[in-house]
Design a protein around this motif. Structure first.
Motif, PDB file in Angstrom:
ATOM      1  N   THR A  58      58.848  -3.924  58.823  1.00  0.00           N
ATOM      2  CA  THR A  58      59.935  -3.041  59.243  1.00  0.00           C
ATOM      3  C   THR A  58      60.267  -2.037  58.154  1.00  0.00           C
ATOM      4  O   THR A  58      60.460  -0.840  58.425  1.00  0.00           O
ATOM      5  N   SER A 163      72.084   3.921  69.683  1.00  0.00           N
ATOM      6  CA  SER A 163      71.698   4.081  68.287  1.00  0.00           C
ATOM      7  C   SER A 163      72.846   4.652  67.470  1.00  0.00           C
ATOM      8  O   SER A 163      73.676   5.397  67.980  1.00  0.00           O
ATOM      9  N   TRP A 201      70.152   1.523  64.496  1.00  0.00           N
ATOM     10  CA  TRP A 201      69.063   1.893  65.396  1.00  0.00           C
ATOM     11  C   TRP A 201      68.143   0.682  65.555  1.00  0.00           C
ATOM     12  O   TRP A 201      67.928  -0.084  64.612  1.00  0.00           O
ATOM     13  N   GLU A 202      67.551   0.521  66.723  1.00  0.00           N
ATOM     14  CA  GLU A 202      66.687  -0.640  66.952  1.00  0.00           C
ATOM     15  C   GLU A 202      65.500  -0.679  65.997  1.00  0.00           C
ATOM     16  O   GLU A 202      65.027  -1.759  65.638  1.00  0.00           O
ATOM     17  N   HIS A 203      65.010   0.483  65.568  1.00  0.00           N
ATOM     18  CA  HIS A 203      63.846   0.453  64.676  1.00  0.00           C
ATOM     19  C   HIS A 203      64.174  -0.187  63.330  1.00  0.00           C
ATOM     20  O   HIS A 203      63.262  -0.532  62.576  1.00  0.00           O
ATOM     21  N   TYR A 205      65.625  -3.073  62.987  1.00  0.00           N
ATOM     22  CA  TYR A 205      65.673  -4.534  63.062  1.00  0.00           C
ATOM     23  C   TYR A 205      64.839  -5.176  64.165  1.00  0.00           C
ATOM     24  O   TYR A 205      64.695  -6.397  64.207  1.00  0.00           O
ATOM     25  N   TYR A 206      64.236  -4.388  65.063  1.00  0.00           N
ATOM     26  CA  TYR A 206      63.715  -4.976  66.296  1.00  0.00           C
ATOM     27  C   TYR A 206      62.532  -5.908  66.071  1.00  0.00           C
ATOM     28  O   TYR A 206      62.373  -6.897  66.794  1.00  0.00           O
ATOM     29  N   TYR A 209      64.428  -9.173  64.744  1.00  0.00           N
ATOM     30  CA  TYR A 209      65.609  -9.656  65.452  1.00  0.00           C
ATOM     31  C   TYR A 209      65.616  -9.316  66.940  1.00  0.00           C
ATOM     32  O   TYR A 209      66.525  -9.740  67.651  1.00  0.00           O
ATOM     33  N   GLN A 210      64.628  -8.559  67.409  1.00  0.00           N
ATOM     34  CA  GLN A 210      64.576  -8.108  68.794  1.00  0.00           C
ATOM     35  C   GLN A 210      65.924  -7.493  69.210  1.00  0.00           C
ATOM     36  O   GLN A 210      66.377  -6.574  68.572  1.00  0.00           O
ATOM     37  N   ASN A 211      66.559  -8.018  70.232  1.00  0.00           N
ATOM     38  CA  ASN A 211      67.822  -7.438  70.698  1.00  0.00           C
ATOM     39  C   ASN A 211      69.045  -8.067  70.036  1.00  0.00           C
ATOM     40  O   ASN A 211      70.180  -7.772  70.418  1.00  0.00           O
ATOM     41  N   ARG A 213      71.198  -7.719  67.611  1.00  0.00           N
ATOM     42  CA  ARG A 213      71.789  -6.836  66.602  1.00  0.00           C
ATOM     43  C   ARG A 213      72.808  -7.580  65.747  1.00  0.00           C
ATOM     44  O   ARG A 213      72.877  -7.361  64.532  1.00  0.00           O
ATOM     45  N   TYR A 216      71.142  -9.428  62.955  1.00  0.00           N
ATOM     46  CA  TYR A 216      70.712  -8.479  61.916  1.00  0.00           C
ATOM     47  C   TYR A 216      71.887  -8.041  61.051  1.00  0.00           C
ATOM     48  O   TYR A 216      71.798  -8.027  59.818  1.00  0.00           O
TER      49      TYR A 216
END
Length: 243
Positions: A58, A163, A201-203, A205-206, A209-211, A213, A216
């Motif tokens: 990441t 985001s 933003w999802e990038h 942690y995704y 941690y996927q969804n 948040r 994270y």
């Protein structure tokens, strides 16, 4: 590290696949940047420095791809606007209404992304724990104490729709406040100073941690570099903090 430098070349991957690339201990590899006034500083630590809380893959994608893209697109936006290109980034962001309309959106999005991420890399790479000294006193005074502040910060990050970022702002006399912004907006656009913040933003942690948040946000405190945050706090009070 409180001032945006322009001496480093643009980060880039060395041609190897990110998947299974053996990132442990690796420092960022840099290629020559495209022409332009804005440059991407290297990470001040290896990609794996924030493991296990923020995974190395990441970090490499986030810095070398996402942040690098903001810098490239910002340089493209200011190309041909010589007066704009000569200004410090914090000055540009604080005066977006004066940016030519045809590039204003690109400057807002990519300039904000460059400023936000430059701050972000600085305040990570630490061992978490708790702040001390004048910074701790300011958190107690303005944000209700460290544990209450962490809870409010995490909630603000979780509540940010889509985001965005959650920030702590700081004034020249050291007063702190909690705020959030969508997309790559930053308090710099309102003439404020940013002490530190977290990217939701999802990038960011995704992959790990996927969804999730909230997970994270909770884990991120383990990598905060409180010494650097304290340096930024002192710089704000001295009038030298930029982005």
């Amino acid at each position: 590290m409180t001032k945006l430098t322009r001496r480093f070349a643009l980060a880039g991957l060395a041609g190897a696949s990110l998947i299974g690339a053996g990132l442990t201990g690796r420092r960022p590899a840099f290629a020559q940047a495209a022409e332009g006034p804005f440059k991407l500083d290297p990470l001040p630590y290896g990609y794996d420095k924030n493991e296990p809380h923020i995974d190395a893959q990441t970090m490499e994608l986030h810095h070398d791809k996402h942040h690098a893209s903001y810098v490239e697109k910002l340089n493209q936006a200011v190309s041909g606007h010589g007066e704009l290109a000569s200004k410090p980034l914090q000055e540009i962001l604080a005066n977006l209404d004066s940016v030519p309309e045809d590039v204003r959106k690109a400057v807002r999005n990519n300039g904000g992304g460059h400023a936000n991420h430059t701050m972000f890399w600085q305040v990570m790479g630490g061992n978490g724990g708790t702040p001390s000294g004048d910074l701790a006193a300011a958190i107690d005074r303005d944000l209700g104490g460290f544990e209450a502040f962490k809870t409010a910060f995490n909630q603000a990050g979780a509540d940010q729709f889509g985001s965005g970022w959650v920030f702590v702002t700081v004034t020249g006399d050291g007063a702190l406040a909690l705020t959030s912004r969508p997309n790559q907006d930053t308090p710099l656009m309102d003439g404020q100073l940013v002490l530190f913040g977290n990217d939701v933003w999802e990038h960011a942690y995704y992959l790990k941690y996927q969804n999730r948040r909230a997970a994270y946000l909770d884990a991120w405190w383990n990598v905060v570099n409180w010494e650097m945050v304290a340096e930024r706090y002192a710089a704000a009070r001295a009038g030298t903090l930029t982005i």
